[in-house]
Design an enzyme around this catalytic site. Structure first.
Site, PDB file in Angstrom:
ATOM      1  N   GLU A 124     -10.833  -2.499   4.310  1.00 19.87           N
ATOM      2  CA  GLU A 124      -9.478  -2.003   4.555  1.00 19.87           C
ATOM      3  C   GLU A 124      -9.315  -0.627   3.925  1.00 19.87           C
ATOM      4  OE1 GLU A 124      -6.501  -5.703   5.087  1.00 19.87           O
ATOM      5  OE2 GLU A 124      -6.981  -5.320   3.007  1.00 19.87           O
ATOM      6  N   ASP A 158       0.775  -1.245   0.000  1.00 16.58           N
ATOM      7  CA  ASP A 158       0.000   0.000   0.000  1.00 16.58           C
ATOM      8  C   ASP A 158       0.812   1.306   0.000  1.00 16.58           C
ATOM      9  OD1 ASP A 158      -1.479  -2.147   0.830  1.00 16.58           O
ATOM     10  OD2 ASP A 158      -2.300  -1.199   2.604  1.00 16.58           O
ATOM     11  N   ASP A 196      -5.519   1.127   9.442  1.00 10.09           N
ATOM     12  CA  ASP A 196      -5.363   2.045   8.312  1.00 10.09           C
ATOM     13  C   ASP A 196      -5.976   3.425   8.550  1.00 10.09           C
ATOM     14  OD1 ASP A 196      -4.348  -0.322   7.293  1.00 10.09           O
ATOM     15  OD2 ASP A 196      -6.136  -0.789   6.116  1.00 10.09           O
TER      16      ASP A 196
HETATM   17  C1  FRU Z   1      -3.961  -3.652   2.663  1.00 10.72           C
HETATM   18  C2  FRU Z   1      -3.379  -4.010   4.018  1.00 10.72           C
HETATM   19  C3  FRU Z   1      -3.785  -3.006   5.071  1.00 10.72           C
HETATM   20  C4  FRU Z   1      -2.676  -3.145   6.082  1.00 10.72           C
HETATM   21  C5  FRU Z   1      -1.480  -3.367   5.185  1.00 10.72           C
HETATM   22  C6  FRU Z   1      -0.399  -4.217   5.779  1.00 10.72           C
HETATM   23  O1  FRU Z   1      -3.259  -4.206   1.598  1.00 10.72           O
HETATM   24  O2  FRU Z   1      -3.776  -5.313   4.392  1.00 10.72           O
HETATM   25  O3  FRU Z   1      -5.069  -3.196   5.612  1.00 10.72           O
HETATM   26  O4  FRU Z   1      -2.529  -2.012   6.874  1.00 10.72           O
HETATM   27  O5  FRU Z   1      -1.965  -3.957   4.008  1.00 10.72           O
HETATM   28  O6  FRU Z   1       0.708  -4.266   4.941  1.00 10.72           O
END
Ligand code: FRU
Length: 482
Positions: free
Chosen positions: A231, A42, A170
Site C-alpha cells: 500500500e 493516511d 494510492d
Molecule cells: C492505508 C489504506 C490505503 C487506502 C486507505 C483507505 O491505510 O488502506 O491503501 O487508500 O487506507 O482509507
C-alpha cells in the site's frame, strides 16, 4: 445543487456537534494533525502550494471507528500549527461510492492536481480480491487547494496488468524530465511452489505527457515474495539515492523486526533493484503506517505518517474514542540520506519554537498540559532510562548498547492502562546509542535515536495528573516545554 452537498453538510454538522467534547479531551494533541471529529488515517495530498503547507487526510467524521468517505483538509505555515478546513472530497460519483481512498497532490504553475483512488465494493458474496471490487484512479484540480473541480477518471480495471488483482490504489504522482509518473500499490495474483495461492505485493508505474492519458511503464516487485499487498508507495530522490517507500502487508514477524501487523518501510533502489535487499522499517513503535513524503519549496523532503495502524487486535485501544475521535498523524519530519541510511528528524520549525527550559527536580518533572521535548546526549551505550507517566501507569524507554526499548509492561509483564493494550517494542541500531530525542505531545510520544537513525512512534493515554517524566542515569540532558 453541488455534488456531495449532503455528505459535506453531514460532516459539518457532526464537527459542530462534537466540537466542545473533542476540544476538551485531555488527549488532544497540540502540534500533531488530528481529526476535528471521528477518525483519521493516511496523510494524503501533502504539498506546499503558494507558500502554504496543505495536508489532506483520510477522514471519517461520522464514525470514530473509520469507514472513510472524505478527504479532510488542514493548512499551515510552519508544519506545526494547523488550521482545519472543510473536507474537500467525498464519495459522490459511481467510481468512488465506497471510498475516496488515498492519493497525492502535484503542484504545477499555480494549480494543484490531486490524484486519488475511487474505491467500489459491490454488495454480495465476493472475496474482494478477484471479484467485487473496482479500483479507479481519479484526477481533480484546484486553484486554491479547497475547491475541487469535477472528477476525471484516469485508469480503471481494464488498464492494469493481467496478473493484478482488484487491489490497486494510492497514486503518488511526480514530474521528472518533463514527463509525469504515477506509482500505485498493488496485489498481484501468484502461486507458491506447492500450487497454493500466494499473492505478491507490487508497485505499478505509469507515465503520462499530459496528466490525463497514462500508459503502463513497469512493475516494481521483489525477487522473492515480500508480502501479499503493497500500500501507499512513494518513489523519490534523496541525496542522490532512489528511495522507494511502501507498506507491505503480510510479512512474518521476527523477534526484533516486523513487530506490527503491517509494515512500512523504504528501500534504496539505487543500491539494489530488489526492494527486499535494502528494506528498512520507517518506525519501530506501535503506531506508524502509510507515510507520504513531499518536497517543500525550499527543497526539503518532508515525511508525515499516520500514527496509527489498520486492523489491530480488539485489545489494542485508543482511549480518545470515548471523546469522539481517534488517531492522529506524526510530526512532520525532514529526511536525509547518509551513507545508505535514512535519518528522520522533526522539521527544523519544531526546534525554532520558543521552548522554555525546565529542570527535572529530583529527576522528575510534571508536564500536565504542556508539550515536552527531552534531549538526552552523551549516552555512549550506557544504560539510560526514562519513565513517562507514573510508577503505576506509564511507559519506560531504556537504551543500552545499541538497543533501545519502549515498554508499557510492569515487572510482572502486565501492560499499563495508558498503553491501551500495547506491550513492548525494541530496536537495534548499528552503533551504540548516543542520544535520544523524545517529543511528547499530549497522547503521542515520538522517540528519535541517534539523530533519527531509528524512530519509535507510539500513542500514550495519560490523564493530566499522571503526566510525569522521570530520568534515571541520564547525565547530560535538556528538558524543555511549551
Ligand atoms: C492505508 C489504506 C490505503 C487506502 C486507505 C483507505 O491505510 O488502506 O491503501 O487508500 O487506507 O482509507
Amino acid at each position: 445543487m453541488e455534488k456531495g452537498f449532503d455528505n459535506f453538510q453531514k460532516a459539518k454538522a457532526e464537527e459542530e456537534r462534537m466540537e466542545g467534547t473533542v476540544k476538551s479531551c485531555p488527549f488532544r494533541t497540540g502540534f500533531h494533525i488530528m481529526p476535528p471529529v471521528g477518525w483519521i488515517n493516511d496523510p494524503n495530498g501533502l504539498c506546499q502550494f503558494n507558500g502554504i503547507y496543505h495536508a489532506y487526510f483520510q477522514y471519517s467524521p461520522l464514525n470514530v471507528n473509520g469507514g472513510g468517505g472524505y478527504w479532510g483538509h488542514c493548512t499551515s505555515t510552519d508544519l506545526l500549527h494547523w488550521e482545519y478546513k472543510d473536507p474537500v472530497l467525498t464519495t459522490d460519483i459511481p467510481e468512488d461510492r465506497s471510498g475516496v481512498y488515498s492519493g497525492s497532490a502535484l503542484v504545477e504553475d499555480g494549480r494543484m492536481y490531486v490524484f486519488y483512488t475511487g474505491n467500489v465494493k459491490l454488495a454480495g458474496d465476493y472475496d474482494y480480491i478477484d471479484a467485487g471490487r473496482v479500483s479507479t484512479q481519479i484526477l481533480v484540480e484546484s486553484e486554491d487547494g479547497q475547491h475541487m473541480s469535477g472528477k476525471t477518471k484516469l485508469l480503471g480495471m481494464e488498464d492494469y496488468p493481467e496478473e493484478i488483482t482488484q487491489h490497486v490504489r494510492d497514486p503518488k504522482v511526480w514530474k521528472e524530465d518533463g514527463r509525469y509518473y504515477m506509482i500505485l500499490g498493488a496485489r498481484a495474483r501468484a502461486w507458491a511452489e506447492d500450487g497454493k495461492r500466494r499473492d505478491r505485493g507490487a508497485a505499478l508505474v505509469y507515465v503520462s505527457d499530459d496528466r490525463k492519458k497514462w500508459e503502463f511503464l513497469r512493475k516494481i516487485d521483489s525477487v522473492k515474495p515480500f508480502g501479499y499487498m503493497w500500500e501507499c508507495p512513494d518513489l523519490f530522490e534523496l541525496d542522490g539515492e532512489k528511495v522507494l517507500s511502501f507498506c507491505p502487508q503480510g510479512l512474518e514477524a521476527e523477534e526484533e523486526r516486523f513487530q506490527n501487523i503491517y509494515q512500512s518501510g523504504f528501500s534504496l533502489l539505487s543500491r539494489d533493484a530488489d526492494p527486499e535487499a535494502t528494506f528498512r522499517e520507517w518506525d519501530m513503535g506501535f503506531d506508524f503506517y502509510a507515510p507520504q513524503s513531499f518536497e517543500a519549496e525550499d527543497g526539503r523532503r518532508i515525511l508525515i505518517g499516520w500514527a496509527g495502524m489498520p486492523d489491530t487486535a480488539e485489545t489494542y485501544r485508543n482511549l480518545s474514542v470515548k471523546n469522539g475521535w481517534q488517531h492522529c498523524l506524526t510530526i512532520p519530519c525532514e529526511l536525509e540520506c547518509r551513507e545508505g541510511r535514512i535519518l528522520r528528524m522533526p522539521v527544523r520549525e519544531l526546534f525554532e519554537l520558543e521552548w522554555e527550559e525546565v529542570s527535572a527536580e529530583k529527576e522528575r518533572y510534571c508536564w500536565a498540559e504542556k508539550t515536552v521535548k527531552l534531549d538526552v546526549r552523551g549516552i555512549g551505550g550506557r544504560q539510560t532510562r526514562i519513565r513517562i507517566g507514573t510508577e503505576e501507569n506509564g511507559m519506560t524507554i531504556t537504551a543500552e548498547g545499541n538497543k533501545t526499548e519502549l515498554s508499557f509492561l510492569d515487572r510482572n509483564g502486565k501492560p499499563a492502562v495508558c498503553g491501551g493494550g500495547r506491550d513492548r517494542r525494541v530496536c537495534r541500531i548499528e552503533e551504540a546509542v548516543e542520544n535520544l530525542l523524545i517529543l511528547v505531545d499530549s497522547s503521542i510520544v515520538e522517540l528519535f535515536v541517534n539523530g533519527g537513525e531509528a524512530v519509535f512512534t507510539t500513542r500514550i493515554y495519560l490523564e493530566n495528573e499522571e503526566r510525569e517524566i522521570k530520568l534515571s542515569e541520564c547525565e547530560k540532558y535538556k528538558l524543555e516545554v511549551i
